[in-house]
Design a protein around this motif. Structure first.
Motif, PDB file in Angstrom:
ATOM      1  N   ASP A 175      13.586  28.549  11.503  1.00 46.13           N
ATOM      2  CA  ASP A 175      14.297  29.824  11.600  1.00 46.13           C
ATOM      3  C   ASP A 175      13.560  30.689  12.614  1.00 46.13           C
ATOM      4  O   ASP A 175      12.582  31.355  12.292  1.00 46.13           O
ATOM      5  CB  ASP A 175      14.355  30.514  10.237  1.00 46.13           C
ATOM      6  CG  ASP A 175      15.025  31.889  10.300  1.00 46.13           C
ATOM      7  OD1 ASP A 175      15.681  32.173  11.328  1.00 46.13           O
ATOM      8  OD2 ASP A 175      14.886  32.665   9.345  1.00 46.13           O
TER       9      ASP A 175
ATOM     10  N   ASN B   8      10.546  37.498   8.350  1.00 46.27           N
ATOM     11  CA  ASN B   8       9.904  36.457   7.544  1.00 46.27           C
ATOM     12  C   ASN B   8       8.421  36.756   7.336  1.00 46.27           C
ATOM     13  O   ASN B   8       7.863  36.472   6.277  1.00 46.27           O
ATOM     14  CB  ASN B   8      10.068  35.095   8.210  1.00 46.27           C
ATOM     15  CG  ASN B   8      11.477  34.552   8.089  1.00 46.27           C
ATOM     16  OD1 ASN B   8      12.277  35.064   7.299  1.00 46.27           O
ATOM     17  ND2 ASN B   8      11.791  33.530   8.857  1.00 46.27           N
TER      18      ASN B   8
ATOM     19  N   SER C 250      13.141  28.774   7.240  1.00 49.97           N
ATOM     20  CA  SER C 250      14.129  29.433   6.398  1.00 49.97           C
ATOM     21  C   SER C 250      13.571  29.636   4.998  1.00 49.97           C
ATOM     22  O   SER C 250      12.541  29.071   4.621  1.00 49.97           O
ATOM     23  CB  SER C 250      15.401  28.591   6.341  1.00 49.97           C
ATOM     24  OG  SER C 250      15.119  27.288   5.856  1.00 49.97           O
TER      25      SER C 250
END
Length: 595
Positions: free
Chosen positions: A281, A288, A360
């Motif tokens: 990702d 994140n 992710s």
């Protein structure tokens, strides 16, 4: 002459005796911590956590292939790719204890416990030497305190306990990396070729543990740079050639050990980045980063397989130690003692933190598992510094510190065994329903033919359990002609219908059309009491050799819908081979081939 030197000799002997006593006392305490870690990780391993997850089944099937001589690669081309070390160790466990969930998970339990010992050894080796500027000469007392707290924190950490009791390959990364750096720091101290070589072997072996291990060599390189700078700063330039030779030996050892893996990727380049591409990702690294940074003390992993959903990964007490270690390390990077130690721990932590930032599902406890060794060593760093800053040791101070650590351990273990483990979310996450159904169906094999839905056979966990516990005596509806027999079966048969997908519900409806005599034998229900698995009993006398074409077509459509779902997930496609050979008709009806 003798009279004048005797006080110095006596003082040296007293110092050595005190050092031996300190070492013996610290090793006894470390042994107690290790024993506690081992007990916590082994206790009730056959019951907690309940269920058996798909990924665990993959490692079990890989281990079975190794044991049976079917496949012994450097990397398994299953799922998006499976690192091989866990499967090889599990194969040894299967050989000793037999193939089962417990013998598979015991690999994680032992790896987790041994990692606690590795953290103790590494933390002591990092902090004990005078070469970290500003430290006292061989400050063994500080080093032992830091090492004991670091090992204690890991032993009782719910995060580490969780992955020490399930068969996920990530648990091997903290183990191998901790010992790799332990031998590297030993080599810095004694310049022994053997220690450099062992460190290199372990650095090479780390590549077989878990995908984030590819960042470990960067931490090793940083440790070497820190050591070289320290030597130059300390005017030990004459020792640099010896360091260079040792590092060269380490690199050669690492390359030789990891070479089979790189050759495998040369032959199968599609698997080198397969898993990375699946979880990468790159759109929101800053978000994140924030999510992953908050996971330690504020909002953790939401996946119930990894954590109490969204609960902080560290309890309050453990987070205080960790935050204190980060603050102290940051301070000492600018000024203060043990600057090189703090720099290495921060760099190691950052390298292992990257997978969560660029993947992710952040925050992700499993993909970030590599940060645990430096995180717990930072906990020990802060605890030892704070304890020493409180002045001379007293019994009251020692008892207070012990009580605080015990309270932290209690909270962490309570949250694991009494909050996370028994929750319905955890049971569901590990597929406990399917395990219960499989075992109940297995209990019927002596008196009935038992058919499982195709979804069981595309789940590697169920494939392994069916093989390990029941010798794969189940049958499976997989293709036409189905629900038919070339001759009357000798006994009643049971079909386990799944209601977890519309296509499987369609197969159940087809069964009821073909066999109106079928009656519900048993059910498995969800929390809302709705049936999720239904056992249909069909008398042998009702079994049919032929059915109407219209009904045959409805069966075909329903089963092809299930197969299409399986084919849509390439990482499960290989599992269909466990289902295809076992049908209700043809060779299987006459007792033919089964997996």
């Amino acid at each position: 002459m003798n009279a004048s030197s005797s006080p110095s000799v006596t003082s040296g002997a007293v110092g050595r005796a005190a050092s031996r006593r300190l070492r013996a006392r610290s090793l006894r305490l470390a042994a107690v911590v290790f024993a506690a870690a081992l007990i916590i990780r082994l206790w009730g391993l056959d019951k907690v956590p309940t269920g058996f997850y798909l990924d665990e089944g993959v490692y079990a099937l890989c281990a079975s292939d190794i044991l049976d001589g079917i496949s012994r690669p450097a990397y398994f081309n299953r799922l998006w790719g499976v690192d091989a070390m866990y499967a090889y160790i599990a194969a040894v466990s299967f050989k000793i204890f037999g193939a089962s969930i417990v013998s598979l998970r015991i690999v994680s339990a032992l790896a987790g416990a041994v990692t606690v010992a590795g953290i103790f050894l590494l933390a002591f080796e990092i902090f004990r030497r005078k070469k970290y500027s500003g430290g006292d000469a061989d400050d063994d007392l500080f080093a032992y305190r830091a090492a004991l707290v670091a090992a204690f924190a890991m032993a009782f950490s719910r995060w580490h306990i969780t992955f020490s009791r399930i068969a996920f390959q990530g648990i091997l990364l903290p183990l191998v990396s901790s010992f790799a750096f332990y031998f590297l720091y030993r080599a810095f101290a004694n310049r022994k070729t053997r220690d450099f070589a062992v460190s290199g072997v372990l650095l090479g072996a780390a590549f077989y543990t878990y995908l984030p291990s590819r960042f470990v060599p960067f931490a090793a390189l940083f440790a070497v740079v820190c050591e070289a700078l320290r030597m130059r700063y300390s005017r030990e330039d004459k020792k640099l050639p010896a360091l260079a030779r040792g590092v060269a030996i380490m690199v050669v050892a690492a390359v030789l050990v990891s070479l089979p893996l790189w050759l495998h990727f040369v032959r199968h380049p599609e698997f080198f980045l397969a898993r990375s591409r699946a979880v990468f990702d790159g759109a929101s690294p800053s978000a994140n980063f924030i999510k992953s940074a908050l996971m330690f003390g504020f909002e953790g992993d939401s996946n119930p397989r990894h954590n109490i959903p969204v609960a902080p990964m560290f309890s309050f007490g453990l987070f205080v130690l960790f935050a204190g270690g980060v603050a102290l390390g940051a301070k000492n990077l600018v000024f203060g003692p043990r600057r090189s130690a703090a720099a290495f721990l921060f760099f190691w932590f950052a390298a292992m933190f990257l997978p969560s930032i660029f993947s992710s599902e952040a925050p992700h406890a499993l993909r970030t598992i590599g940060v645990l060794p430096p995180a717990f060593i930072l906990c020990g760093y802060f605890a030892a510094s704070a304890y020493g800053a409180l002045g001379r040791g007293t019994i009251l101070k020692a008892l207070t510190a012990a009580a605080l650590l015990a309270a932290m351990a209690f909270v962490e273990t309570k949250n694991y065994f009494f909050v996370w483990a028994p929750s319905e979310e955890t049971r569901r996450a590990f597929g406990a329903w399917q395990v219960d159904v499989l075992r109940r169906a297995g209990g019927l094999l002596d008196s009935h033919e038992v058919f499982l839905p195709m979804s069981f056979y595309v789940n590697p966990a169920m494939t392994f359990l069916a093989r390990a516990e029941f010798g794969s005596k189940f049958r499976c509806v997989s293709a036409l002609p189905d629900f038919e027999f070339e001759s009357k079966p000798p006994r009643d048969f049971i079909y386990v219908a799944s209601r977890l997908s519309l296509s499987e519900i369609a197969v159940e409806e087809s069964l009821k059309k073909i066999y109106p005599e079928a009656r519900v034998y048993a059910t498995e229900t969800a929390m809302d009491s709705s049936p999720i698995f239904v056992y249909y009993l069909v008398p042998a006398s009702a079994a049919r050799a032929k059915v109407a074409l219209k009904i045959r077509n409805s069966v075909a459509a329903a089963i092809e819908a299930v197969r299409a779902q399986c084919e849509a997930a390439p990482w499960l496609r290989d599992q269909l081979k466990y289902c295809d050979p076992i049908r209700a008709s043809g060779s299987a009806a006459r007792g033919g081939e089964r997996p």
